[in-house]
Motif scaffolding. Structure first.
Motif, PDB file in Angstrom:
ATOM      1  N   ARG A 104      36.755   4.798  39.692  1.00 34.81           N
ATOM      2  CA  ARG A 104      37.397   5.797  39.779  1.00 34.81           C
ATOM      3  C   ARG A 104      38.285   6.512  38.656  1.00 34.81           C
ATOM      4  O   ARG A 104      38.910   5.544  37.882  1.00 34.81           O
ATOM      5  N   ARG A 105      37.993   7.646  38.189  1.00 37.80           N
ATOM      6  CA  ARG A 105      38.977   8.129  37.051  1.00 37.80           C
ATOM      7  C   ARG A 105      39.430   9.303  37.271  1.00 37.80           C
ATOM      8  O   ARG A 105      39.050  10.053  38.287  1.00 37.80           O
ATOM      9  N   SER A 106      40.615   9.578  36.510  1.00 41.74           N
ATOM     10  CA  SER A 106      41.223  10.949  36.824  1.00 41.74           C
ATOM     11  C   SER A 106      40.287  12.296  36.111  1.00 41.74           C
ATOM     12  O   SER A 106      39.837  12.065  35.090  1.00 41.74           O
ATOM     13  N   ASN A 136      50.699  20.210  30.735  1.00 41.01           N
ATOM     14  CA  ASN A 136      50.188  19.324  31.609  1.00 41.01           C
ATOM     15  C   ASN A 136      48.707  19.252  31.640  1.00 41.01           C
ATOM     16  O   ASN A 136      48.019  20.240  31.799  1.00 41.01           O
ATOM     17  N   PRO A 137      47.897  18.029  31.376  1.00 40.89           N
ATOM     18  CA  PRO A 137      46.568  18.144  30.975  1.00 40.89           C
ATOM     19  C   PRO A 137      45.727  18.581  32.177  1.00 40.89           C
ATOM     20  O   PRO A 137      44.512  18.703  32.183  1.00 40.89           O
ATOM     21  N   ALA A 138      46.473  18.599  33.545  1.00 40.75           N
ATOM     22  CA  ALA A 138      45.724  18.884  34.650  1.00 40.75           C
ATOM     23  C   ALA A 138      45.712  20.317  35.016  1.00 40.75           C
ATOM     24  O   ALA A 138      45.140  20.904  35.889  1.00 40.75           O
ATOM     25  N   HIS A 191      45.689  12.856  40.340  1.00 38.08           N
ATOM     26  CA  HIS A 191      46.939  12.918  41.038  1.00 38.08           C
ATOM     27  C   HIS A 191      47.884  13.683  39.731  1.00 38.08           C
ATOM     28  O   HIS A 191      47.834  13.357  39.013  1.00 38.08           O
ATOM     29  N   VAL A 192      48.291  14.702  40.365  1.00 39.74           N
ATOM     30  CA  VAL A 192      49.353  15.350  39.543  1.00 39.74           C
ATOM     31  C   VAL A 192      50.816  15.485  40.388  1.00 39.74           C
ATOM     32  O   VAL A 192      51.077  16.241  41.069  1.00 39.74           O
ATOM     33  N   SER A 236      53.651  15.678  38.032  1.00 37.74           N
ATOM     34  CA  SER A 236      54.446  16.301  37.328  1.00 37.74           C
ATOM     35  C   SER A 236      54.590  17.819  37.232  1.00 37.74           C
ATOM     36  O   SER A 236      53.785  18.719  36.532  1.00 37.74           O
ATOM     37  N   GLU A 261      53.064  15.858  45.557  1.00 39.14           N
ATOM     38  CA  GLU A 261      52.139  15.871  44.453  1.00 39.14           C
ATOM     39  C   GLU A 261      50.991  16.787  44.782  1.00 39.14           C
ATOM     40  O   GLU A 261      50.827  17.142  45.930  1.00 39.14           O
ATOM     41  N   PRO A 308      41.292   4.687  30.575  1.00 38.25           N
ATOM     42  CA  PRO A 308      42.430   4.208  29.889  1.00 38.25           C
ATOM     43  C   PRO A 308      42.653   3.022  29.895  1.00 38.25           C
ATOM     44  O   PRO A 308      42.218   2.306  31.089  1.00 38.25           O
TER      45      PRO A 308
HETATM   46  C1  LIG Z   1      51.875   9.364  40.538  1.00 35.30           C
HETATM   47  C2  LIG Z   1      50.918   9.671  39.350  1.00 35.30           C
HETATM   48  C3  LIG Z   1      51.293  11.112  38.958  1.00 35.30           C
HETATM   49  C4  LIG Z   1      50.303  11.437  37.933  1.00 35.30           C
HETATM   50  N1  LIG Z   1      50.560  12.849  37.551  1.00 35.30           N
HETATM   51  C5  LIG Z   1      49.721  13.327  36.489  1.00 35.30           C
HETATM   52  C6  LIG Z   1      50.120  14.717  36.033  1.00 35.30           C
HETATM   53  O1  LIG Z   1      50.975  15.279  36.393  1.00 35.30           O
HETATM   54  N2  LIG Z   1      49.025  15.219  35.249  1.00 35.30           N
HETATM   55  C7  LIG Z   1      47.706  14.379  34.753  1.00 35.30           C
HETATM   56  O2  LIG Z   1      46.978  15.088  34.073  1.00 35.30           O
HETATM   57  N3  LIG Z   1      47.699  13.442  35.258  1.00 35.30           N
HETATM   58  C8  LIG Z   1      48.620  12.566  36.131  1.00 35.30           C
HETATM   59  N4  LIG Z   1      48.346  11.614  36.614  1.00 35.30           N
HETATM   60  C9  LIG Z   1      47.181  10.518  36.482  1.00 35.30           C
HETATM   61  C10 LIG Z   1      47.296   9.524  35.321  1.00 35.30           C
HETATM   62  O3  LIG Z   1      47.656   9.926  34.090  1.00 35.30           O
HETATM   63  C11 LIG Z   1      46.138   8.517  35.240  1.00 35.30           C
HETATM   64  O4  LIG Z   1      46.010   7.964  36.447  1.00 35.30           O
HETATM   65  C12 LIG Z   1      46.277   7.359  34.351  1.00 35.30           C
HETATM   66  O5  LIG Z   1      46.168   7.928  32.933  1.00 35.30           O
HETATM   67  C13 LIG Z   1      45.067   6.393  34.451  1.00 35.30           C
HETATM   68  O6  LIG Z   1      43.896   6.969  34.244  1.00 35.30           O
HETATM   69  P1  LIG Z   1      42.777   6.818  35.554  1.00 35.30           P
HETATM   70  O7  LIG Z   1      43.350   7.825  36.603  1.00 35.30           O
HETATM   71  O8  LIG Z   1      41.690   7.678  34.818  1.00 35.30           O
HETATM   72  O9  LIG Z   1      42.348   5.455  35.637  1.00 35.30           O
HETATM   73  C14 LIG Z   1      49.250  10.954  37.567  1.00 35.30           C
HETATM   74  C15 LIG Z   1      49.186   9.755  38.194  1.00 35.30           C
HETATM   75  C16 LIG Z   1      49.653   9.240  39.089  1.00 35.30           C
HETATM   76  C17 LIG Z   1      49.514   7.800  39.951  1.00 35.30           C
END
Ligand SMILES: Cc1cc2nc3c(=O)[nH]c(=O)nc-3n(C[C@H](O)[C@H](O)[C@H](O)COP(=O)(O)O)c2cc1C
Length: 187
Positions: free
Chosen positions: A10-12, A67-69, A129-130, A132, A152, A166
């Motif tokens: 799983r990746r973001s 925010n990159p999302a 997950h977003v 922020s 979130e 990462p």
């Molecule tokens: C509680 C939480 C909040 C997060 N908030 C953000 C966010 O606001 N924006 C974003 O782009 N990614 C966010 N992330 C994603 C993380 O940046 C990401 O999970 C981490 O860099 C590891 O990458 P992966 O999920 O691909 O393994 C969040 C992750 C978690 C668990």
């Protein structure tokens, strides 16, 4: 896909195609939340499935600056806002708050959210997950009642781009044996 493989691959995902998500698939994601464990089975999560493009757009304006999302929240066919009903998780009927924390709802929501993300991945969907976000403004936008707060946002869609994983800490950096700071020995 086996569980460990699902967890590791799983990746973001922050870019989505415009392929819609069927109601049947959405239902499966919601089932994954439904079966999450929670404090005394209190199930304090409340979800809002946002499909309206205008509301998705408004939500994307409530992410932290840069925010990159942000684009992902605009693009995704579905954006799920995870909210919590306060005053349930971490509380007992007789004694009120149990233990030293009143934020157990964050723990329950975290488990439920990751259930959703792993189920999505197993079904070929992407999520991120977003966290922020401007929480109070999200509460207002979605008309949350008193005692319910947004935790979130999770955009869900078919991935247009998958990034590299990462790096992760080595297990020896965060696992100890018997006492904090003592190295774990693995056969
Ligand atoms: C509680 C939480 C909040 C997060 N908030 C953000 C966010 O606001 N924006 C974003 O782009 N990614 C966010 N992330 C994603 C993380 O940046 C990401 O999970 C981490 O860099 C590891 O990458 P992966 O999920 O691909 O393994 C969040 C992750 C978690 C668990």
């Amino acid at each position: 896909m086996d569980t460990l493989n699902c967890i590791k691959t799983r990746r973001s995902i922050r870019r989505f195609t415009d392929q819609p998500i069927s109601d049947e698939t959405l239902q499966q994601l919601l089932e994954a939340v439904r079966w999450a464990p929670s404090w005394a089975n209190s199930q304090c999560w409340r979800l809002i499935v946002v499909k309206d493009p205008e509301i998705k757009n408004s939500l994307s304006n409530l992410l932290s600056p840069h925010n990159p999302a942000t684009k992902g929240v605009q693009q995704a066919p579905i954006v799920i806002v995870l909210c919590a009903q306060l005053g349930i998780s971490g509380y007992t009927m007789e004694k009120g708050r149990a233990g030293r924390k009143d934020d157990w709802f964050m723990f329950d929501l975290g488990i439920a959210a990751q259930n959703l993300c792993l189920a999505a991945h197993a079904l070929g969907l992407g999520t991120v997950h977003v966290g922020s976000i401007k929480h109070e403004e999200v509460d207002q936008l979605l008309g949350l009642p008193e005692g319910v707060v947004a935790v979130e946002i999770i955009p869900v869609g078919y991935p247009a781009k998958v990034g590299n994983p990462p790096p992760r800490k080595d297990i020896t950096e965060f696992v100890f044996q018997d006492r904090y700071g003592q190295s774990l020995t693995l056969g």
